[in-house]
Design a protein around this motif. Sequence first.
Motif, mmCIF file in Angstrom:
data_model
loop_
_atom_site.group_PDB
_atom_site.id
_atom_site.type_symbol
_atom_site.label_atom_id
_atom_site.label_comp_id
_atom_site.label_asym_id
_atom_site.label_seq_id
_atom_site.Cartn_x
_atom_site.Cartn_y
_atom_site.Cartn_z
ATOM 1 N N GLU A 1 46.047 24.809 38.428
ATOM 2 C CA GLU A 1 46.194 26.240 38.685
ATOM 3 C C GLU A 1 47.614 26.681 38.342
ATOM 4 O OE1 GLU A 1 44.821 29.947 39.692
ATOM 5 O OE2 GLU A 1 43.668 28.091 39.688
ATOM 6 N N SER B 1 50.336 32.591 38.441
ATOM 7 C CA SER B 1 49.220 33.529 38.292
ATOM 8 C C SER B 1 48.990 34.279 39.601
ATOM 9 C CB SER B 1 47.943 32.789 37.884
ATOM 10 O OG SER B 1 47.517 31.921 38.912
ATOM 11 N N TRP B 2 48.486 35.496 39.485
ATOM 12 C CA TRP B 2 48.238 36.350 40.650
ATOM 13 C C TRP B 2 46.796 36.837 40.593
ATOM 14 C CZ3 TRP B 2 52.071 37.942 44.304
ATOM 15 C CH2 TRP B 2 53.346 37.428 44.049
ATOM 16 N N GLN B 3 46.034 36.566 41.646
ATOM 17 C CA GLN B 3 44.679 37.080 41.725
ATOM 18 C C GLN B 3 44.741 38.580 41.992
ATOM 19 O OE1 GLN B 3 42.358 35.825 45.059
ATOM 20 N NE2 GLN B 3 40.434 36.594 44.207
ATOM 21 N N ALA C 1 37.243 41.986 43.238
ATOM 22 C CA ALA C 1 38.019 40.764 42.996
ATOM 23 C C ALA C 1 37.938 40.426 41.520
ATOM 24 C CB ALA C 1 37.489 39.619 43.840
ATOM 25 N N GLY D 1 39.093 37.998 38.289
ATOM 26 C CA GLY D 1 39.716 36.800 37.767
ATOM 27 C C GLY D 1 39.163 35.488 38.262
ATOM 28 N N ASP D 2 38.260 35.466 39.235
ATOM 29 C CA ASP D 2 37.743 34.197 39.725
ATOM 30 C C ASP D 2 36.633 33.638 38.844
ATOM 31 O OD1 ASP D 2 39.405 33.985 41.863
ATOM 32 O OD2 ASP D 2 38.075 35.004 43.267
ATOM 33 N N ARG E 1 46.316 31.515 47.204
ATOM 34 C CA ARG E 1 46.684 31.980 45.870
ATOM 35 C C ARG E 1 47.518 33.252 45.982
ATOM 36 N NH1 ARG E 1 41.597 32.674 42.168
ATOM 37 N NH2 ARG E 1 43.299 33.303 40.769
ATOM 38 N N ILE F 1 48.425 36.925 45.449
ATOM 39 C CA ILE F 1 47.473 38.024 45.367
ATOM 40 C C ILE F 1 48.193 39.318 45.040
ATOM 41 C CG2 ILE F 1 47.596 38.497 47.857
ATOM 42 C CD1 ILE F 1 44.608 39.202 47.708
#
Length: 381
Positions: free
Chosen positions: A213, A217-219, A239, A241-242, A295, A297
């Motif tokens: 991961e 990176s930012w969810q 949401a 990007g998952d 993660r 966010i």
Amino acid sequence: MPKARPARAAAIRLSVVNGDFSFANCPVVVGHFLGDSIAGAEAQLDFTLAGALKKHYALGLYPGSVGSAAVVAPAGGSVSVAVVVGLGDIGSFSAGAIRTALLAGLLQLAVSPAGAGGEAALVLLGGRAGTVSVSDTLEAMLAALAEAQRRLCAQGMAPLAAIRFMSVYEDDAHRIWHTLRRDLARPRYAGLFELDGEIAYAAGAQKRLMRMEDPDSWQAVQIVAADAGEGEAGFRFTAIGDQARADGYSIAADRGFVKQFVAAAQHRKLDEAPTRALFHLIWPAELKRSSEEDRNIRLILDEAAAALPFELMDDRPADSGPEQAKTDPPAVRRGMLRQLIQTRFARLEATPHGAHRALVIGDPRGGPPADDFPELPGARV
């Protein structure tokens, strides 16, 4: 006599290169989401170009909306030029946006002096969003290449000659090559492209045994006011990007609870109970399951959602043991930032002159120390 049709250009040579595009020695095309920071492939390319991308970004000359593009000359770097294409809002990102964005970038490159050779290096556009599959991404990029070639030939301009799809990781490079080989077998691309028979290796190529991961990176979670059903006011969570889709959830918001919660915070009556209640009442159940992954966010909020104190949410169970009780709340364990949605803004904002200044509030209450709002001696100048 009827006008002669323009001659068809030779097939574009496609190659897949496992290596670092910093050593490509040809124009490199990268994408940028509207309102996003320079990160990932952009940040790597900016380093190679000695900060040229960040200079354009600071001047308000950076692409963002779908169809915008800019050719950025280097400032002493080894890459000949960078082509930045706008990918639009991350919440509405799609394969169609990829096609439009890449087409704009290729045409912008073609009319610039850097496009004389007809060569370019491409990375998979929009990979940070994670909402469009690799197969759909490559299909959209091939469609953009075919359309760009058609337009260039129609105008009697130099056609595209060679396009490199670059990936620093070997497993991704193999996936790209096999996907391209399958797509190019379709009749629509007959005679338009010619794919090299094997993957090429260049400087900077890396192997990996497992996917890691990206810590930077930012969810992205978009939260806007919406009708939750049956006449109840609520919020819409998306949401991003998952998975290869953007999951949306609607919840009914108890506005009375939120007001009481904010009032408690203002009067120093804030404890763990309201923060846990905020997490369970406001945060969708589907997102609660991934909360412990910690993660980073990024909250994309409209005016109504921005009034909610998401940073105070507490996902720790009330009956946690001594070890769990020592853990920090989500906003401390991971990165959390806000991005406000604005519908009215200036395209080019004036940059203030003079020395850089910042206002730091070390004691938000302005009074004696308290347990709930301690002093911040480290914030003093």
